[in-house]
Design a protein around this motif. Structure first.
Motif, short mmCIF file in Angstrom:
data_model
loop_
_atom_site.label_atom_id
_atom_site.label_comp_id
_atom_site.label_asym_id
_atom_site.label_seq_id
_atom_site.Cartn_x
_atom_site.Cartn_y
_atom_site.Cartn_z
N GLU A 1 9.19 3.40 -4.38
CA GLU A 1 8.63 2.30 -5.16
C GLU A 1 7.95 1.29 -4.23
O GLU A 1 8.41 1.04 -3.11
CB GLU A 1 9.78 1.62 -5.93
CG GLU A 1 9.32 0.66 -6.99
CD GLU A 1 10.50 0.16 -7.83
OE1 GLU A 1 10.38 -0.93 -8.42
OE2 GLU A 1 11.54 0.86 -7.88
N ARG A 2 6.86 0.70 -4.72
CA ARG A 2 6.12 -0.31 -3.96
C ARG A 2 6.65 -1.71 -4.26
O ARG A 2 7.33 -1.95 -5.24
CB ARG A 2 4.62 -0.24 -4.29
CG ARG A 2 3.94 0.99 -3.74
CD ARG A 2 2.46 1.01 -4.12
NE ARG A 2 1.75 2.10 -3.49
CZ ARG A 2 1.73 3.35 -3.93
NH1 ARG A 2 2.38 3.65 -5.05
NH2 ARG A 2 1.08 4.29 -3.29
N GLU A 3 6.30 -2.63 -3.33
CA GLU A 3 6.55 -4.07 -3.48
C GLU A 3 8.02 -4.39 -3.65
O GLU A 3 8.40 -5.28 -4.43
CB GLU A 3 5.70 -4.64 -4.62
CG GLU A 3 4.21 -4.50 -4.36
CD GLU A 3 3.34 -5.24 -5.36
OE1 GLU A 3 3.90 -5.80 -6.33
OE2 GLU A 3 2.11 -5.24 -5.17
N LEU A 4 8.88 -3.70 -2.92
CA LEU A 4 10.30 -4.02 -2.89
C LEU A 4 10.60 -4.90 -1.69
O LEU A 4 10.23 -4.56 -0.55
CB LEU A 4 11.15 -2.75 -2.80
CG LEU A 4 11.11 -1.78 -3.99
CD1 LEU A 4 12.02 -0.58 -3.69
CD2 LEU A 4 11.52 -2.46 -5.29
N SER B 1 0.82 -1.22 0.00
CA SER B 1 0.00 0.00 0.00
C SER B 1 0.85 1.26 0.00
O SER B 1 0.46 2.28 -0.58
CB SER B 1 -0.94 0.01 1.21
OG SER B 1 -0.20 -0.08 2.41
N ASP B 2 1.99 1.24 0.65
CA ASP B 2 2.88 2.41 0.70
C ASP B 2 4.21 2.08 0.05
O ASP B 2 4.70 0.95 0.15
CB ASP B 2 3.13 2.84 2.16
CG ASP B 2 1.85 3.31 2.83
OD1 ASP B 2 1.14 4.12 2.22
OD2 ASP B 2 1.57 2.85 3.95
N PRO B 3 4.84 3.05 -0.58
CA PRO B 3 6.13 2.79 -1.21
C PRO B 3 7.28 2.80 -0.20
O PRO B 3 7.19 3.44 0.85
CB PRO B 3 6.28 3.95 -2.20
CG PRO B 3 5.47 5.05 -1.59
CD PRO B 3 4.34 4.40 -0.86
N THR B 4 8.33 2.09 -0.53
CA THR B 4 9.59 2.26 0.18
C THR B 4 10.24 3.53 -0.33
O THR B 4 10.25 3.78 -1.53
CB THR B 4 10.52 1.06 -0.08
OG1 THR B 4 9.93 -0.11 0.49
CG2 THR B 4 11.90 1.28 0.53
#
Length: 307
Positions: free
Chosen positions: A259-262, A236-239
């Motif tokens: 970026e998300r999903e890292l 839901s939130d980016p790194t």
């Protein structure tokens, strides 16, 4: 007709673009000016359809619709025989002025018009705008108070090459009573209210932590490097990873990752690609000690934040 107008009216009258956006503070005359323009155009041509729209019918009745009929009565040109109150239409010089609520999709999807006025357009969705625009053959006039920090009007409409942008404040309206001016200027006690309703500038979210910010092209060469800041995210939130620089008065941030999903492995690989100095401190959100340990084992100088 003796009709008293402001500079806001003149700017709208002289705008030749398909879309004209009026962003302004309270009582800047933007709504009245567009309604005056509709009345004047209706006397210059016939056989046209003008749609005056707002998100809901109660809001429309209490604002633009009431103002329109007050203007007709002040000009002594209102004729009750031309007013269809059940259909919310008025016939003016063989033109149809209709009042539409855009929360009734069947009305905005099925009707064509020559001229549309979208009152308080920040209440509309982009889909509302598109459906109205697709069925408007000539001009679209928009007004709104810029209370939203982020809105599709700023991104998708104002930058268009067929859009004229007009910004106004209460100072553009010479017909305001002194007490009204005093009341507006009392808004200075609240920075955000004054910014929106006094100066006609975009609002700033009250959840925004740093408000006095601006974008620059590059980091100054003589500025001191402080370190890196890392905030964890995933779906839901980016790194987020930023370089941090500072001098005695200002902080400079340079975004490196957003970026998300890292995964943690992804983050480490991206930091290697960015050639981040392994001796420089990376201060990370302390809420994920396992992630901090994993990045540390990739030989980065990462430490938890102190909250």
């Amino acid at each position: 007709m003796d009709i008293y107008t402001t500079k806001v009216f003149e700017k709208n009258f002289n705008a030749n673009s398909r879309i004209v956006v009026n962003q302004g503070g309270t009582r800047s005359s933007k709504t009245i000016s567009i309604l005056q323009l509709i009345i004047i155009r209706a006397f210059q041509e016939s056989g046209k359809v003008y749609s005056i729209c707002r998100k809901t019918l109660p809001a429309l009745k209490g604002t633009a619709m009431r103002d329109f009929f007050d203007l007709l009565k002040d000009l002594d040109i209102y004729n009750v025989k031309h007013h269809n109150k059940s259909e919310h239409t008025y016939k003016l010089n063989n033109n149809i002025i209709e009042f539409l609520a855009v929360d009734e999709p069947q009305k905005i999807r099925g009707r064509k018009r020559n001229f549309a006025f979208l009152n308080e357009c920040n209440e509309f969705t982009f889909e509302d705008f598109q459906q109205l625009a697709l069925r408007t053959t000539e001009h679209i006039f928009i007004d709104f108070n810029p209370s939203d920090e982020f809105h599709w009007l700023y991104d998708k409409i104002i930058p268009r090459d067929d859009c004229t942008f007009i910004q106004s404040t209460y100072l553009d309206n010479p017909f305001l009573e002194p007490e009204t001016i005093k009341e507006i200027e009392r808004l200075k006690m609240d920075d955000n209210y004054w910014r929106v309703y006094g100066l006609g500038e975009k609002g700033v979210s009250m959840s925004t932590i740093f408000r006095n910010t601006k974008l620059i092209d590059k980091i100054p060469e003589d500025i001191k490097f402080v370190g890196y800041g890392l905030d964890w995210g995933f779906s839901s939130d980016p790194t987020a990873l930023v370089e941090i620089y500072a001098n005695e008065t200002d902080i400079y941030l340079n975004e490196l990752i957003y970026e998300r999903e890292l995964t943690n492995q992804d983050i480490g690989n991206k930091m290697r690609d960015l050639k981040i100095d392994r001796h420089q401190e990376i201060i990370a959100d302390s809420s994920e000690p396992k992630s901090i340990e994993e990045i540390y084992r990739m030989h980065f100088n990462i430490k938890p934040s102190r909250k």
